[in-house]
Motif scaffolding. Structure first.
Motif, PDB file in Angstrom:
ATOM      1  N   ILE A  15      30.394  47.433  20.393  1.00 18.27           N
ATOM      2  CA  ILE A  15      30.495  47.616  22.018  1.00 18.27           C
ATOM      3  C   ILE A  15      30.926  47.721  22.892  1.00 18.27           C
ATOM      4  O   ILE A  15      29.905  48.697  23.995  1.00 18.27           O
ATOM      5  N   GLY A  16      32.216  47.729  22.872  1.00 19.74           N
ATOM      6  CA  GLY A  16      33.168  48.489  23.590  1.00 19.74           C
ATOM      7  C   GLY A  16      33.081  49.804  23.519  1.00 19.74           C
ATOM      8  O   GLY A  16      33.087  50.565  24.259  1.00 19.74           O
ATOM      9  N   VAL A  18      30.151  51.810  22.573  1.00 19.75           N
ATOM     10  CA  VAL A  18      28.927  52.249  22.976  1.00 19.75           C
ATOM     11  C   VAL A  18      29.220  51.626  24.765  1.00 19.75           C
ATOM     12  O   VAL A  18      28.487  53.312  25.398  1.00 19.75           O
ATOM     13  N   PHE A  19      29.695  51.516  25.369  1.00 21.32           N
ATOM     14  CA  PHE A  19      30.019  51.221  26.640  1.00 21.32           C
ATOM     15  C   PHE A  19      30.346  52.216  26.658  1.00 21.32           C
ATOM     16  O   PHE A  19      30.033  52.919  27.800  1.00 21.32           O
ATOM     17  N   ALA A  20      31.581  52.039  26.599  1.00 15.59           N
ATOM     18  CA  ALA A  20      32.900  53.493  27.584  1.00 15.59           C
ATOM     19  C   ALA A  20      31.441  54.637  26.973  1.00 15.59           C
ATOM     20  O   ALA A  20      31.782  55.942  27.571  1.00 15.59           O
ATOM     21  N   VAL A  22      28.476  55.456  26.952  1.00 13.62           N
ATOM     22  CA  VAL A  22      27.853  55.487  27.809  1.00 13.62           C
ATOM     23  C   VAL A  22      27.884  55.736  29.410  1.00 13.62           C
ATOM     24  O   VAL A  22      27.660  56.434  30.319  1.00 13.62           O
ATOM     25  N   LEU A  23      28.524  54.924  29.808  1.00 15.88           N
ATOM     26  CA  LEU A  23      30.015  55.794  31.026  1.00 15.88           C
ATOM     27  C   LEU A  23      30.606  56.751  31.350  1.00 15.88           C
ATOM     28  O   LEU A  23      30.387  57.453  32.536  1.00 15.88           O
ATOM     29  N   ARG A  26      26.843  58.962  32.372  1.00 15.21           N
ATOM     30  CA  ARG A  26      27.343  59.141  33.455  1.00 15.21           C
ATOM     31  C   ARG A  26      27.673  59.566  33.667  1.00 15.21           C
ATOM     32  O   ARG A  26      27.227  60.062  35.181  1.00 15.21           O
TER      33      ARG A  26
END
Length: 66
Positions: A15-16, A18-20, A22-23, A26
């Motif tokens: 999860i971490g 994937v979040f990184a 995406v950011l 972005r």
């Protein structure tokens, strides 16, 4: 289903990551929107979106040929 400690750590790590990712992307697209064509936001958005679609197409094509 019983969740073990290693499963929980792996899920939190995924999860971490994937979040990184995406950011990161972005931020890249945000910079492209600002600097690609700063006086024409619509053109900047369209070129950025087209660039993203091309990247997705090429990665899929490479993945299918391997």
């Amino acid at each position: 289903m019983v969740f073990t400690e290693s499963y929980t750590k792996r899920a939190i790590t995924i999860i971490g990551v994937v979040f990184a990712i995406v950011l990161f992307w972005r931020g890249i697209w945000g910079l492209l929107d600002i600097y690609l064509f700063p006086n024409n936001l619509l053109l900047s958005y369209l070129i950025s979106a087209l660039f993203g679609i091309i990247i997705l197409y090429l990665t899929r094509k490479i993945h299918l040929t391997v």
